[in-house]
Design a protein around this motif. Structure first.
Motif, mmCIF file in Angstrom:
data_model
loop_
_atom_site.group_PDB
_atom_site.id
_atom_site.type_symbol
_atom_site.label_atom_id
_atom_site.label_comp_id
_atom_site.label_asym_id
_atom_site.label_seq_id
_atom_site.Cartn_x
_atom_site.Cartn_y
_atom_site.Cartn_z
ATOM 1 N N UNK A 103 -28.969 54.461 21.263
ATOM 2 C CA UNK A 103 -29.068 53.171 20.696
ATOM 3 C C UNK A 103 -29.887 53.612 19.268
ATOM 4 N N UNK A 104 -30.620 54.647 19.194
ATOM 5 C CA UNK A 104 -30.830 55.048 17.819
ATOM 6 C C UNK A 104 -30.070 55.582 16.918
ATOM 7 N N UNK A 105 -28.828 56.190 17.433
ATOM 8 C CA UNK A 105 -27.617 56.751 16.713
ATOM 9 C C UNK A 105 -27.030 55.295 16.388
ATOM 10 N N UNK A 106 -26.926 54.192 17.227
ATOM 11 C CA UNK A 106 -26.274 53.261 16.643
ATOM 12 C C UNK A 106 -27.017 52.306 15.571
ATOM 13 N N UNK A 107 -28.221 52.298 15.606
ATOM 14 C CA UNK A 107 -29.000 51.933 14.794
ATOM 15 C C UNK A 107 -28.982 52.528 13.061
ATOM 16 N N UNK A 108 -28.825 53.903 13.508
ATOM 17 C CA UNK A 108 -28.741 54.717 12.112
ATOM 18 C C UNK A 108 -27.167 54.453 11.578
ATOM 19 N N UNK A 109 -25.993 54.107 12.327
ATOM 20 C CA UNK A 109 -25.035 53.613 11.808
ATOM 21 C C UNK A 109 -24.763 52.454 11.096
ATOM 22 N N UNK A 110 -25.799 51.465 11.684
ATOM 23 C CA UNK A 110 -25.466 50.035 11.140
ATOM 24 C C UNK A 110 -26.021 50.021 9.779
ATOM 25 N N UNK A 111 -25.330 49.432 8.758
ATOM 26 C CA UNK A 111 -25.871 49.325 7.471
ATOM 27 C C UNK A 111 -27.194 48.202 7.304
ATOM 28 N N UNK A 112 -28.049 48.517 6.409
ATOM 29 C CA UNK A 112 -29.132 47.941 6.198
ATOM 30 C C UNK A 112 -29.025 46.409 5.788
ATOM 31 N N UNK A 113 -29.562 45.577 6.453
ATOM 32 C CA UNK A 113 -29.346 43.960 6.143
ATOM 33 C C UNK A 113 -29.593 43.677 4.627
ATOM 34 N N UNK A 114 -28.932 42.974 4.030
ATOM 35 C CA UNK A 114 -28.995 42.776 2.526
ATOM 36 C C UNK A 114 -30.288 42.042 2.381
ATOM 37 N N UNK A 115 -31.038 42.284 1.332
ATOM 38 C CA UNK A 115 -32.464 41.438 1.091
ATOM 39 C C UNK A 115 -32.135 40.137 0.868
ATOM 40 N N UNK A 116 -33.075 39.394 1.431
ATOM 41 C CA UNK A 116 -33.088 37.856 0.846
ATOM 42 C C UNK A 116 -33.202 37.617 -0.221
ATOM 43 N N UNK A 117 -32.529 36.748 -0.994
ATOM 44 C CA UNK A 117 -32.845 36.760 -2.704
ATOM 45 C C UNK A 117 -34.462 36.118 -2.868
ATOM 46 N N UNK A 118 -34.992 36.523 -3.618
ATOM 47 C CA UNK A 118 -36.163 35.924 -4.059
ATOM 48 C C UNK A 118 -36.284 34.605 -4.303
ATOM 49 N N UNK A 119 -37.183 33.868 -3.797
ATOM 50 C CA UNK A 119 -37.072 32.254 -4.186
ATOM 51 C C UNK A 119 -37.400 31.991 -5.688
ATOM 52 N N UNK A 120 -36.787 31.172 -6.144
ATOM 53 C CA UNK A 120 -36.970 30.644 -7.606
ATOM 54 C C UNK A 120 -38.458 30.540 -7.581
ATOM 55 N N UNK A 121 -38.856 30.857 -8.915
ATOM 56 C CA UNK A 121 -39.971 30.508 -9.298
ATOM 57 C C UNK A 121 -40.337 29.176 -9.673
ATOM 58 N N UNK A 122 -41.390 28.466 -9.050
ATOM 59 C CA UNK A 122 -41.439 26.902 -9.745
ATOM 60 C C UNK A 122 -42.341 27.045 -10.932
ATOM 61 N N UNK A 123 -41.884 26.084 -11.862
ATOM 62 C CA UNK A 123 -42.518 26.610 -13.231
ATOM 63 C C UNK A 123 -43.672 25.182 -13.275
#
Length: 176
Positions: A103-123
């Protein structure tokens, strides 16, 4: 047979089966017991003494002489059962460790998930700066967030003198 039970029966010794064990296990100690064997002359003449012609009190079946003299539930039998339980438990642990390693090996092989885009700052409606305020701004003394103004604008709006209408009817929050 019942009258001689104290002579041929062993004494039970509980072993293992402590807290959390699936089942209680133990053995009979035959150190002070005398094996009491019976047979008939007909059985001896028909089959001979080396066949299953012996009846031992407590065993409940016809057996050969070595089997009748053996104690199938003594300390040695318990020790063999305990060794088997330990081997089985060690095999289960090893299998669990192998599954975890896979399971650890499988986790090491999986790519890291893409970070969620930062929410747009409200002005801020008033100064067009971010509603969260400039970096390093101390929010401790700012009025509660209204989602429309930055902390400094909220403070300025709070400190303004009320209009005649607001003084007579009270301030009402603006709707979004």
């Amino acid at each position: 047979m019942e009258l001689t039970r104290l002579v041929w029966s062993g004494s039970y010794h509980g072993a293992g089966g402590g807290y959390g064990a699936e089942e209680r296990d133990g053995y009979y100690g035959y150190a002070d017991a005398i094996p009491l064997l019976f047979t008939t002359l007909d059985r001896l003449q028909t089959s001979g003494p080396r066949e299953a012609v012996w009846w031992r009190c407590g065993h409940g079946q016809w057996e050969t002489l070595p089997d009748a003299l053996a104690n199938p539930d003594d300390h040695d039998a318990w020790y063999a059962r305990d060794e088997q339980h330990c081997r089985r438990r060690d095999e289960e642990r090893e299998q669990q460790h192998q599954e975890w390693a896979a399971e650890r090996e499988r986790w090491a092989q999986e790519p890291d998930p893409e970070p969620e885009p930062a929410p747009e700052a409200t002005l801020c409606e008033r100064c067009k700066g971010p509603v969260t305020g400039p970096l390093g701004y101390d929010l401790e003394f700012a009025p509660p967030e209204d989602g429309r103004h930055c902390p400094s604008c909220r403070t300025d709006l709070r400190q303004q003198h009320p209009t005649l209408r607001q003084a007579v009817f009270g301030r009402r929050p603006r709707s979004k």
